[in-house]
Design a protein around this motif. Structure first.
Motif, PDB file in Angstrom:
ATOM      1  N   ASP A  53       0.831  -1.204   0.000  1.00 16.57           N
ATOM      2  CA  ASP A  53       0.000   0.000   0.000  1.00 16.57           C
ATOM      3  C   ASP A  53       0.872   1.264   0.000  1.00 16.57           C
ATOM      4  O   ASP A  53       0.549   2.252  -0.669  1.00 16.57           O
ATOM      5  CB  ASP A  53      -0.924   0.021   1.225  1.00 16.57           C
ATOM      6  CG  ASP A  53      -2.090  -0.950   1.082  1.00 16.57           C
ATOM      7  OD1 ASP A  53      -2.331  -1.443  -0.040  1.00 16.57           O
ATOM      8  OD2 ASP A  53      -2.755  -1.223   2.090  1.00 16.57           O
TER       9      ASP A  53
ATOM     10  N   GLN B 111     -13.660   2.954  12.721  1.00  9.08           N
ATOM     11  CA  GLN B 111     -12.345   3.560  12.862  1.00  9.08           C
ATOM     12  C   GLN B 111     -12.171   4.161  14.256  1.00  9.08           C
ATOM     13  O   GLN B 111     -11.104   4.040  14.864  1.00  9.08           O
ATOM     14  CB  GLN B 111     -12.150   4.637  11.786  1.00  9.08           C
ATOM     15  CG  GLN B 111     -12.196   4.087  10.366  1.00  9.08           C
ATOM     16  CD  GLN B 111     -11.004   4.519   9.537  1.00  9.08           C
ATOM     17  OE1 GLN B 111     -10.320   5.463   9.872  1.00  9.08           O
ATOM     18  NE2 GLN B 111     -10.726   3.792   8.467  1.00  9.08           N
TER      19      GLN B 111
ATOM     20  N   HIS C 249      -6.866   2.104   6.421  1.00  8.17           N
ATOM     21  CA  HIS C 249      -7.533   2.029   5.127  1.00  8.17           C
ATOM     22  C   HIS C 249      -8.527   3.169   4.976  1.00  8.17           C
ATOM     23  O   HIS C 249      -9.248   3.506   5.906  1.00  8.17           O
ATOM     24  CB  HIS C 249      -8.210   0.687   4.993  1.00  8.17           C
ATOM     25  CG  HIS C 249      -7.272  -0.443   5.261  1.00  8.17           C
ATOM     26  ND1 HIS C 249      -6.291  -0.814   4.374  1.00  8.17           N
ATOM     27  CD2 HIS C 249      -7.110  -1.239   6.346  1.00  8.17           C
ATOM     28  CE1 HIS C 249      -5.593  -1.805   4.889  1.00  8.17           C
ATOM     29  NE2 HIS C 249      -6.051  -2.083   6.085  1.00  8.17           N
ATOM     30  N   ASP C 250      -8.558   3.731   3.777  1.00  6.83           N
ATOM     31  CA  ASP C 250      -9.472   4.841   3.560  1.00  6.83           C
ATOM     32  C   ASP C 250     -10.844   4.355   3.120  1.00  6.83           C
ATOM     33  O   ASP C 250     -11.719   5.151   2.826  1.00  6.83           O
ATOM     34  CB  ASP C 250      -8.891   5.845   2.563  1.00  6.83           C
ATOM     35  CG  ASP C 250      -8.408   5.155   1.310  1.00  6.83           C
ATOM     36  OD1 ASP C 250      -8.666   3.947   1.147  1.00  6.83           O
ATOM     37  OD2 ASP C 250      -7.767   5.822   0.492  1.00  6.83           O
ATOM     38  N   SER C 251     -11.053   3.069   3.073  1.00  5.34           N
ATOM     39  CA  SER C 251     -12.374   2.567   2.706  1.00  5.34           C
ATOM     40  C   SER C 251     -12.609   1.238   3.396  1.00  5.34           C
ATOM     41  O   SER C 251     -11.668   0.527   3.757  1.00  5.34           O
ATOM     42  CB  SER C 251     -12.479   2.386   1.197  1.00  5.34           C
ATOM     43  OG  SER C 251     -11.693   1.286   0.792  1.00  5.34           O
ATOM     44  N   PHE C 252     -13.880   0.916   3.568  1.00  5.15           N
ATOM     45  CA  PHE C 252     -14.255  -0.368   4.144  1.00  5.15           C
ATOM     46  C   PHE C 252     -13.747  -1.500   3.252  1.00  5.15           C
ATOM     47  O   PHE C 252     -13.278  -2.531   3.749  1.00  5.15           O
ATOM     48  CB  PHE C 252     -15.785  -0.402   4.268  1.00  5.15           C
ATOM     49  CG  PHE C 252     -16.326  -1.676   4.833  1.00  5.15           C
ATOM     50  CD1 PHE C 252     -15.953  -2.131   6.087  1.00  5.15           C
ATOM     51  CD2 PHE C 252     -17.248  -2.432   4.098  1.00  5.15           C
ATOM     52  CE1 PHE C 252     -16.471  -3.306   6.606  1.00  5.15           C
ATOM     53  CE2 PHE C 252     -17.760  -3.609   4.612  1.00  5.15           C
ATOM     54  CZ  PHE C 252     -17.368  -4.048   5.863  1.00  5.15           C
ATOM     55  N   ALA C 253     -13.798  -1.291   1.937  1.00  8.21           N
ATOM     56  CA  ALA C 253     -13.329  -2.324   1.013  1.00  8.21           C
ATOM     57  C   ALA C 253     -11.856  -2.649   1.259  1.00  8.21           C
ATOM     58  O   ALA C 253     -11.462  -3.821   1.318  1.00  8.21           O
ATOM     59  CB  ALA C 253     -13.522  -1.863  -0.433  1.00  8.21           C
ATOM     60  N   ALA C 254     -11.033  -1.622   1.428  1.00 12.57           N
ATOM     61  CA  ALA C 254      -9.602  -1.854   1.626  1.00 12.57           C
ATOM     62  C   ALA C 254      -9.350  -2.579   2.939  1.00 12.57           C
ATOM     63  O   ALA C 254      -8.502  -3.468   3.024  1.00 12.57           O
ATOM     64  CB  ALA C 254      -8.853  -0.523   1.601  1.00 12.57           C
TER      65      ALA C 254
ATOM     66  N   HIS D 274     -10.443  -7.346  -4.610  1.00 16.87           N
ATOM     67  CA  HIS D 274     -10.677  -6.041  -5.228  1.00 16.87           C
ATOM     68  C   HIS D 274     -11.341  -6.187  -6.598  1.00 16.87           C
ATOM     69  O   HIS D 274     -12.215  -5.381  -6.956  1.00 16.87           O
ATOM     70  CB  HIS D 274      -9.364  -5.263  -5.317  1.00 16.87           C
ATOM     71  CG  HIS D 274      -8.934  -4.721  -3.988  1.00 16.87           C
ATOM     72  ND1 HIS D 274      -7.766  -4.047  -3.774  1.00 16.87           N
ATOM     73  CD2 HIS D 274      -9.543  -4.761  -2.768  1.00 16.87           C
ATOM     74  CE1 HIS D 274      -7.660  -3.702  -2.497  1.00 16.87           C
ATOM     75  NE2 HIS D 274      -8.726  -4.133  -1.879  1.00 16.87           N
TER      76      HIS D 274
ATOM     77  N   GLY E 203     -20.946  -4.489  -6.777  1.00 19.18           N
ATOM     78  CA  GLY E 203     -21.051  -3.632  -5.600  1.00 19.18           C
ATOM     79  C   GLY E 203     -21.869  -4.241  -4.477  1.00 19.18           C
ATOM     80  O   GLY E 203     -21.746  -3.838  -3.315  1.00 19.18           O
TER      81      GLY E 203
ATOM     82  N   LEU F  75     -20.043  -5.727  -1.055  1.00 15.81           N
ATOM     83  CA  LEU F  75     -19.709  -4.896   0.103  1.00 15.81           C
ATOM     84  C   LEU F  75     -20.955  -4.510   0.890  1.00 15.81           C
ATOM     85  O   LEU F  75     -20.909  -4.414   2.129  1.00 15.81           O
ATOM     86  CB  LEU F  75     -18.973  -3.636  -0.350  1.00 15.81           C
ATOM     87  CG  LEU F  75     -17.487  -3.851  -0.644  1.00 15.81           C
ATOM     88  CD1 LEU F  75     -16.910  -2.618  -1.318  1.00 15.81           C
ATOM     89  CD2 LEU F  75     -16.732  -4.141   0.659  1.00 15.81           C
ATOM     90  N   GLN F  76     -22.056  -4.264   0.190  1.00 15.22           N
ATOM     91  CA  GLN F  76     -23.295  -3.946   0.904  1.00 15.22           C
ATOM     92  C   GLN F  76     -23.723  -5.109   1.781  1.00 15.22           C
ATOM     93  O   GLN F  76     -24.159  -4.927   2.923  1.00 15.22           O
ATOM     94  CB  GLN F  76     -24.387  -3.587  -0.096  1.00 15.22           C
ATOM     95  CG  GLN F  76     -24.170  -2.219  -0.739  1.00 15.22           C
ATOM     96  CD  GLN F  76     -25.168  -1.948  -1.844  1.00 15.22           C
ATOM     97  OE1 GLN F  76     -26.119  -2.677  -2.025  1.00 15.22           O
ATOM     98  NE2 GLN F  76     -24.926  -0.874  -2.588  1.00 15.22           N
TER      99      GLN F  76
END
Lengths: 250, 250, 250, 250, 250, 250
Positions: free
Chosen positions: B53, D2, D26-31, D56, D63, D66-67
């Protein structure tokens, strides 16, 4: 070596299984050698068991590989006063281990399996800090002492009963294909940190002083020293490699 | 490089997934580079995925990092006769890999993330045996061949198209803060084991012989040798780094 | 060092647990040191926890080991301008870490546990690229900077407040048992790549230039250089090791 | 999540980097999700970084994955009194982690990448002790509590807002191809150790008592129990899955 | 146990170091226990050495933890005919190991270190397939045989000298906070796969047949069986846990 | 199986080396089986290479082990509709892998190497969640589907062509030495979660329903169900294990 392993194991039980796995468990020198070196070379990309299979292929295909390994153990035992057991180079000496792994990489190269040979070269450089091109030719009864930083190039040739120390380079000059690395005669001693560079010959029984940079041929049974190296004497023995005397005067 | 990977994979199926993971699986050079180097730098304390990362952050922030990496691959391909595929430095050469990791550490240092930069320096020194301070400045098209034992200090500056070999030191003199390491001009060749020490300038196109110890400025397009080094000639070409001829005479 | 760790951890949360595990979690310097070095030395054959137990045995048996470690940290902090935190040698410097591991191997050797000592020597050589025979004697306040490729032989003796750089060798001459390695006096500076070989004395406060090969005694408070090394001056300070000036003239 | 991670990290610094690596970095829930689950699924054969890339790919392609993951976290938080932070299922609950990994395996299966999907199934079974065929269909808002020993077969269908506990089996009967596993309606609660076997329907809002063996259809909003299971009452709420009351009477 | 380890090691040298590291190397039961269990619980996020330190903190703070461990070993030795050495539960039995790790997690929970306790719970569930909430209360002299799939909830209480087998659940009913799990009296035997659910009491000396689902209180010294469980007899001994007879009739 | 491996590898290059290492690289089924299972069982205490050597010893000593493995693969292929390649049980099914590892542990037990056999039992229980005592006797053509939670005791005997599912227990009653576990006849099907306990006989061709608890003998070619289990019918085929119909009625 098996007897030594048992003695060591009794004295230091923390290491008992290490000795056992490395030495005692195997009914042949081949099985012990392949186990111990493959365990060091294994990594996530290629596990130790696969590398061990390559060792066994090579041993089965070329009996000289194991004979050379045995001669290398004797070289350490005879020449290194800090080595008082046959098991020490086998278990602990990076130089011995790197040379045995090179012998397999060299066999792969000869079989035309260049990518596997290059992979092995990279693992040897990573694990033992010794960078030997798999196309180089190395004799038997060879001792590479301490070993960190040794570099041996693609067209280098090393004779029998040679001793070299850490940081020795048998390097190339220029970019032309074909021979561009040195040829080292039998019984030569190359002291710590010496660089021998280019398409030159170092005659049998020569001695190269520590830290020297050798750019021209060295006559047999002469001692050279300096940057660049010049003849400074003659060795007191016919095979300086066996004597391990890094002094210039003798 | 992708085509090479496919060919290698067919010939040596043991390595097929290694090639795939390292090269073929990625739709960009950035993804392949970050994967391959981060896999080597990862450790228990900081797993490879986190390091990867950081690579992606750096690539996104400074496009020059990837361009320098591509130039470094070409440098190996053009200058090293043992390197006949573009994939070889990428996959196997510690020097190339160490430089790319340094470029990330340098970017971290520039961002003020000093502790992460120092952590990277330590990992690079452990994994590749190359110790480059993250504050050092290094140009592109740089080849560090064999690489074991190279040390580059905090205030060193290395130009473009420089070649250096294993055990080269760009070291400091004394304890005073501020500049205390050398500046190396474009196209310079620093041969194996040479030590260049202190706040000095090595002019562009110069050649430093193997094993030399350089303590004073070197004029452009001159060859120096010895301990301590003195001028011994002039290189036969304007950029000795491209030629890789470690001989003193040329 | 604990305060530094907290600051680092706040700035770079990726490393927070690394700092915590290495420094902050421990109520004593002994616990932190044993944790951090054992984590590096651990391997499949002997897990880190067992090695850590050996560290604690040694600390309990000989209090001087920890005092020497503290003195070594101060040596780095005082002499290395790139080291501006006490935690840096502890966390990141291979030379510091290798010396502390050697001190345990040396204690094992003194206890007659030779096989465990040799195992440690091998791990130190593999992990830190520093090969120190466990029988060698090394004082305190010692800095081994960059460290890759350093070799120190079986009968070598190193005094207090010595500094040496990477690729330095304190090597042997010949195969006779008994003393065959150098004795280094207090405050000596041995610059990068220097080889000191054989049963010789380097007097206190001497300075050995980079790349030199020293084969004869060096008088106290003199500077030697060259291959082979000859006296070229006298150091400008009484303990060159503290000054770290690798220049010949001073 | 977070904010929770930061609080936890302050209280238990040993875990600070774990929280950071898993959540805060991580800047996203996915990451965060891909990092944390891939780290668990990675192995020598396929390293975590490659698995993360597959995550990824799947997230980018669909989509809904993730939901569904977000809905599953809420399911744990709402239904499990021992779960008082959103981060707990994410960090610690094998059932939540196994379901998210299944969602990727299912996506692979839908893409026709059957061998990669089967590899994932094996990793999920090894790491989380949950064996879900990648062809099975599972809704969102699903809680698999404790999870060890859960088995869900190839043609099983699980609706939305279902809760099931450890050792639940949705198994097949016979060897004929085609549908041979159960279909579970929305809001169903399947208590610990229940086996639901064969091509049957469990109506929405039904409750299956612990240890039951269900071999015939279950009407909506009924409670069944026993070996074999028979209707023993009706649940006191319309969606027993939300209530988590394993008692038979209610 | 030390004598057993020596005998085993002599007969099976592959395991000699395993025995040594786990048992023989330690001068106290505490040191051996912390080493062996921490080695299993260690992971990339939290290395074994840190977990071991937590064990030592707990042992030092609460002497009853080690006494309970000793009683648990005796429970296995006395009750399991396949266990004919004291070392077997220590070395090999997942149930014994999981309970000892739980005791540390429970101590952490009592100290208010909830996040570390939850981390331990997750590791125990991953490594031993046993999911015990750290807030649960468990007595001493407890045997959890085979262990895979055991689940013990947050408010469960388990008395002394209890035996339970794999897949046993002490589970909750509903979502209300406060007590919602069973209390198990001294000397109770819970056979394989039994589920005991909700805020109920199982009286001392009771026996619960395999596969039963217990939803209501069980009187002391009675045998219950079935789904749901009903009284089917009385045990032939006062503490069925010591007898390990899973038959219903006795 | 080799042809399948090549097809898989082409379709999913991420797994190409996994297939290669597991299947394609080996010139015999024995080499592939020992590689793949040993890689899973290896751990820090006993590396995979040593375990593989034990596999080869066993294969060389008793040819029936490999024949049984081949029969077990066919059992999965014939009976499991989700298994449409011979390679699937080999590569992915925990039940198949656990049984093959058990066969080696059983061979060790027969050789009197009890401690190594117990070590293997522990590794199988940890890695595959299947706990089989090495003294148990198991026939060939056996399928253990899904496998998590299966327990088979010391004196249990399992005939040929038996199928059992996850969470099945063949458990003991009481503490007396000698036979205390069940004997299972040829062709028996034991459905998910069934517990068969004590010194009883299950006749050939019998079927045990899911979740049943069997405490008394079962006549050949009968179907039993319930807690405790009673006869509820007769199977529609002579060997229910081949049919895998977990329904009670047939």
């Amino acid at each position: 070596m098996q007897r030594e392993g048992r003695d060591f194991g009794r004295n230091e039980p923390v290491l008992a299984s290490f000795y056992h796995a490395s030495i005692l468990n195997h009914d042949s020198f081949a099985a012990a050698l392949s186990f111990h070196i493959a365990a060091k070379l294994g990594c996530d990309s290629v596990p130790a068991m696969l590398i061990r299979d390559v060792f066994h292929e090579a041993f089965a295909s070329d009996g000289a590989i194991l004979q050379a390994a045995a001669a290398d153990i004797c070289a350490h035992y005879d020449r290194d006063p800090a080595c008082d057991h046959y098991g020490m180079p086998f278990l602990y000496f990076k130089g011995f281990q790197a040379i045995q792994a090179y012998r397999i990489a060299h066999w792969l190269w000869q079989q035309g399996r260049e990518s596997m040979a290059l992979f092995m070269q990279n693992r040897i450089a990573s694990v033992f800090d010794v960078d030997i091109h798999p196309a180089a030719t190395i004799g038997c009864g060879v001792m590479v002492d301490h070993a960190t930083g040794v570099v041996i190039g693609e067209t280098a040739v090393v004779g029998n009963n040679v001793s070299m120390l850490h940081s020795v380079t048998l390097g190339g000059c220029g970019r032309s294909p074909g021979r561009r690395h040195p040829t080292i005669g039998d019984g030569v001693l190359i002291s710590a940190g010496a660089k021998v560079l280019g398409k030159i010959d170092v005659g049998e029984g020569a001695k190269i002083a520590a830290g020297s940079v050798v750019l021209i041929d060295v006559a047999p049974h002469t001692t050279v020293a300096g940057v660049p190296a010049r003849q400074v004497g003659v060795p007191s023995v016919s095979q300086p490699a066996l004597d391990m005397d890094q002094n210039i005067g003798n």
